[in-house]
Write a protein that holds these residues in place. Sequence first.
Motif, mmCIF file in Angstrom:
data_model
loop_
_atom_site.group_PDB
_atom_site.id
_atom_site.type_symbol
_atom_site.label_atom_id
_atom_site.label_comp_id
_atom_site.label_asym_id
_atom_site.label_seq_id
_atom_site.Cartn_x
_atom_site.Cartn_y
_atom_site.Cartn_z
ATOM 1 N N ASN A 151 0.805 -1.236 0.000
ATOM 2 C CA ASN A 151 0.000 0.000 0.000
ATOM 3 C C ASN A 151 0.833 1.278 0.000
ATOM 4 N N LYS A 152 2.053 1.175 -0.537
ATOM 5 C CA LYS A 152 2.939 2.342 -0.575
ATOM 6 C C LYS A 152 2.288 3.548 -1.269
ATOM 7 N N TYR A 153 1.485 3.264 -2.316
ATOM 8 C CA TYR A 153 0.929 4.351 -3.128
ATOM 9 C C TYR A 153 -0.505 4.723 -2.747
ATOM 10 N N ASN A 154 -1.019 4.140 -1.688
ATOM 11 C CA ASN A 154 -2.453 4.299 -1.404
ATOM 12 C C ASN A 154 -2.747 5.469 -0.468
ATOM 13 N N ALA A 155 -4.026 5.552 -0.100
ATOM 14 C CA ALA A 155 -4.520 6.739 0.618
ATOM 15 C C ALA A 155 -4.085 6.775 2.082
ATOM 16 N N LEU A 236 2.564 21.978 -6.667
ATOM 17 C CA LEU A 236 3.792 21.214 -6.442
ATOM 18 C C LEU A 236 3.454 19.737 -6.413
ATOM 19 N N LYS A 237 4.194 18.973 -7.189
ATOM 20 C CA LYS A 237 3.906 17.537 -7.307
ATOM 21 C C LYS A 237 5.176 16.756 -7.013
ATOM 22 N N PHE A 238 5.051 15.733 -6.174
ATOM 23 C CA PHE A 238 6.210 14.868 -5.927
ATOM 24 C C PHE A 238 5.928 13.518 -6.554
ATOM 25 N N ARG A 239 6.828 13.080 -7.419
ATOM 26 C CA ARG A 239 6.654 11.768 -8.071
ATOM 27 C C ARG A 239 7.914 10.948 -7.875
ATOM 28 N N GLU A 240 7.741 9.643 -8.009
ATOM 29 C CA GLU A 240 8.865 8.752 -7.751
ATOM 30 C C GLU A 240 9.886 8.797 -8.881
ATOM 31 N N ARG A 241 9.372 8.814 -10.133
ATOM 32 C CA ARG A 241 10.273 8.841 -11.283
ATOM 33 C C ARG A 241 10.418 10.263 -11.789
ATOM 34 N N GLY A 242 11.613 10.599 -12.258
ATOM 35 C CA GLY A 242 11.845 11.951 -12.769
ATOM 36 C C GLY A 242 11.155 12.171 -14.101
ATOM 37 N N SER A 243 11.003 11.129 -14.918
ATOM 38 C CA SER A 243 10.490 11.301 -16.280
ATOM 39 C C SER A 243 9.001 11.650 -16.244
ATOM 40 N N SER A 249 2.335 12.603 -3.888
ATOM 41 C CA SER A 249 1.635 13.655 -3.161
ATOM 42 C C SER A 249 1.705 14.922 -4.008
ATOM 43 N N ALA A 250 0.679 15.739 -3.924
ATOM 44 C CA ALA A 250 0.684 16.995 -4.675
ATOM 45 C C ALA A 250 -0.071 18.050 -3.882
ATOM 46 N N VAL A 251 0.324 19.303 -4.087
ATOM 47 C CA VAL A 251 -0.301 20.411 -3.360
ATOM 48 C C VAL A 251 -0.713 21.489 -4.348
ATOM 49 N N ALA A 252 -2.004 21.826 -4.346
ATOM 50 C CA ALA A 252 -2.489 22.974 -5.117
ATOM 51 C C ALA A 252 -2.813 24.066 -4.102
ATOM 52 N N LEU A 253 -2.098 25.180 -4.194
ATOM 53 C CA LEU A 253 -2.265 26.245 -3.196
ATOM 54 C C LEU A 253 -2.547 27.572 -3.888
ATOM 55 N N ARG A 254 -3.568 28.277 -3.390
ATOM 56 C CA ARG A 254 -3.874 29.641 -3.849
ATOM 57 C C ARG A 254 -3.940 30.540 -2.642
ATOM 58 N N LEU A 255 -3.303 31.683 -2.736
ATOM 59 C CA LEU A 255 -3.346 32.643 -1.637
ATOM 60 C C LEU A 255 -3.677 34.024 -2.166
ATOM 61 N N LEU A 267 -6.410 25.373 -0.221
ATOM 62 C CA LEU A 267 -5.349 24.346 -0.201
ATOM 63 C C LEU A 267 -5.971 22.981 -0.476
ATOM 64 N N VAL A 268 -5.532 22.344 -1.552
ATOM 65 C CA VAL A 268 -6.104 21.048 -1.946
ATOM 66 C C VAL A 268 -4.958 20.078 -2.257
ATOM 67 N N LEU A 269 -5.091 18.856 -1.727
ATOM 68 C CA LEU A 269 -4.030 17.865 -1.899
ATOM 69 C C LEU A 269 -4.404 16.834 -2.962
ATOM 70 N N GLY A 270 -3.388 16.356 -3.672
ATOM 71 C CA GLY A 270 -3.581 15.247 -4.621
ATOM 72 C C GLY A 270 -2.695 14.082 -4.212
ATOM 73 N N GLY A 271 -3.054 12.886 -4.666
ATOM 74 C CA GLY A 271 -2.194 11.706 -4.455
ATOM 75 C C GLY A 271 -2.242 11.107 -3.061
ATOM 76 N N VAL A 272 -3.094 11.638 -2.187
ATOM 77 C CA VAL A 272 -3.109 11.134 -0.802
ATOM 78 C C VAL A 272 -4.484 10.650 -0.343
ATOM 79 N N ALA A 273 -5.502 10.859 -1.172
ATOM 80 C CA ALA A 273 -6.876 10.523 -0.770
ATOM 81 C C ALA A 273 -7.671 10.074 -2.001
#
Length: 333
Positions: A151-155, A236-243, A249-255, A267-273
């Motif tokens: 479950n490394k990639y799961n919620a 901002l998006k963090f991915r395992e592979r560079g390509s 995990s990802a963060v969409a932020l507006r201020l 503030l909305v997150l991706g890749g975690v839920a």
Amino acid sequence: MKAFELIQPASLDAALEALPGARDTKARDRVKLLAGGQDLLGELKEHLIEPQTLVNLKSIPGLDAIEHRDDGSLRLGALVTLARIEEDRTLRERFALLAEAAGAVASVQIRNAGTLGGNLCQRPRCWYYRHEQAVCIKKGGSECFAYGGLNKYNAILGGGPSYIVHPSDVAPALVALEAQAVIRGKRGERQIPLEQFFTLPSEGSVLRENVLTSEEILTHVIVPAQSGAPWRSTYLKFRERGSYDFALSAVALRLSMDGDKVRAARLVLGGVAPIPWRCEKAEKALVGREIDAQTAEFVGKLALEGAEPLEHNAYKILLTQGLITKALRKLAS
Ligand SMILES: Cc1cc2nc3c(=O)[nH]c(=O)nc-3n(C[C@H](O)[C@H](O)[C@H](O)COP(=O)(O)OP(=O)(O)OC[C@H]3O[C@@H](n4cnc5c(N)ncnc54)[C@H](O)[C@@H]3O)c2cc1C
């Protein structure tokens, strides 16, 4: 791949006619909508779905328009490709967050073919779901194999009874931009906040990731004009592979800032839920504060409050807190 009938409707009405009624739950899997095919064709080839009919949305004229409206809002047809969202000059100026997120999707080839509607409606990437032989809870089985498995990639947030994460990069950005989803069905049109388009596995049906019924099509997304003081944003998006890769995990932020202080935040997150995860408590906590190291750390922790990591994905908590801190610092400077 099993043989199927391909319908090429000349209008939205003709496409809707080809769809089964909302109550015909068995027919739901017999007819599928085809957009860029980047996800759907993979599902067909892996025998995850075996529909009798595909309805090709690309034959419907007018669903691929980018409209910059006089009031400053944006109306995107569901067939606009991710590459066009990334490249449209006015869109980049007015809605940089969306262009940035579209540019973070996969590779150039996938962005050239993949559409907005397909990206928002794509199916989960959990490897148990994607394994032909694994009849997990998302495919009508009784358990989520990721829960006690790999479950490394799961919620870490909002999981149960399924622990998928929503794979879209564009969705968190659009939720942060307060976008609306326009949905057409046999019985007319409805417009809802995109935030309410996505459903948790514990709400509605665990077999689906959104509110669409079998007789509905996502036709447009509307992004409202940016009101009030100018907004700053980042994806901002963090991915395992560079390509190219899906977000760990990802963060969409507006201020929106009032001098050095935050006037409003999204503030909305991706890749975690299983859905784009809005952090309302963290948003509220930001209002009225200056962004310094202490605030960034506090808000990062608040955003992950309630996270329940599985055996192999606790790293996502620190990773996401780090991304939030980085995003806040970037927008404060
Ligand atoms: C190798 C690879 C890497 C990827 N990496 C990323 C990534 O990093 N980030 C990311 O966000 N995505 C990523 N994707 C997903 C990719 O962006 C999507 O597959 C693509 O956007 C789907 O768009 P499409 O137009 O090809 O949809 P299709 O494959 O045609 O459709 C996808 C699904 O949506 C449904 N659908 C399509 N349009 C509509 C509509 N208008 N209304 C209702 N239902 C609809 C279809 O029935 C189908 O179930 C990746 C895909 C691949 C293959």
